[in-house]
Write an enzyme that holds these catalytic residues in place. Sequence first.
Site, PDB file in Angstrom:
ATOM      1  N   HIS A 164      -0.886  29.030 -22.533  1.00 17.99           N
ATOM      2  CA  HIS A 164      -2.111  29.300 -23.291  1.00 17.99           C
ATOM      3  C   HIS A 164      -2.181  28.361 -24.496  1.00 17.99           C
ATOM      4  CE1 HIS A 164      -4.649  31.499 -26.198  1.00 17.99           C
ATOM      5  NE2 HIS A 164      -5.262  31.974 -25.125  1.00 17.99           N
ATOM      6  N   ASP A 287     -11.227  35.775 -21.493  1.00 16.37           N
ATOM      7  CA  ASP A 287     -10.735  35.395 -22.827  1.00 16.37           C
ATOM      8  C   ASP A 287     -11.195  36.403 -23.884  1.00 16.37           C
ATOM      9  OD1 ASP A 287      -9.144  34.026 -24.605  1.00 16.37           O
ATOM     10  OD2 ASP A 287     -10.185  32.114 -24.430  1.00 16.37           O
TER      11      ASP A 287
END
Length: 339
Positions: A164, A287
């Site tokens: 990430h 997200d």
Amino acid sequence: MSGKIALEEHFAIDETLADSAAFVPEAYWNELRSRLIDIQDGRLRQMDAHGIEMMLLSLNAPAVQAVGDIQQAVELARRANDFLAEQVVARPDRFQGFAALPMQDPDAATEELTRCVRDLGFRGALVNGFSQIADSEDLLYYDLPQYRPFWHAVEDLSVPFYLHPRNPLPAHSAIYAGHDWLMGPTWAFGQETAVHALRLMGSGLFDDYPDLRIILGHMGEGLPYSMWRVDHRNAWVETAPRYPARRKIADYFNENFFITTSGNFRTQTLIDAILEIGADRILFSTDWPFENIDHASDWFDAASISERDRRKIGRLNAIGLFGLEDLISDAGASLRAAE
Ligand code: MN
């Protein structure tokens, strides 16, 4: 589409909450804050309203990766993972977990991942880019040789690793000086994470551990669009690759990587990704809470792709990648049958 599974979905604990404050204007902080600390309430209502059966949850960023003291990083990861495990136990049919890892110490990261997978039932790890250690100029990228035993353990545990984004440190951000608007999701996140992923591919890591599975968010952080060029620079000049890995970079991207739609809700971009990496290696994500669940779902549910690909990307690929078959509820099965 009902029954979606989403896997770049974040929460925060008290110690990591402030890490997210800079990503929205002050007037929006109360809203983002309440989204980050909520798991079982508004989040579930949003999931229900937009056809998301399950979220794989992960800690916000950069969190553990930015804790310079190794022991503190170890303790923070444990606290976050223990908290997440309690949330998963409350609703295992709706939530599963990714481990936060103290990558500052590869042995400690291995130990914590092993604990999270074996004892807490987590489905993989989500790590926020490079790690830093106090009083050290070195940034720890995970192609470095000291991480090989860690990767060996990841392969043995047979769980995916989600790489990430985080922002580059100010000392490494000269190109962005005076252009702060380019930091974060706008550009710097993708650039930082794409280079890290390319380092992994070029390092030979996947020659040594061919069963490793790395997930990238944001439709692959730009890599699908650029992958051909990476392997074909000056194609008229016959030279050996200048990296240690044995194969073309695209071979590793196609065989060891998966990408998600997190924060990149664009059909043109999705179609390019389908053409490059294939619909079997793309997974739906939102997200949340940095992006809206409705924005992600409304776009994905209506995107101009085949229904077969929508089922794969929205649900089936995640079931296979994370071994979720046993957790799929009867309700989910009936929803599937109804379509
Ligand atoms: Mn994210």
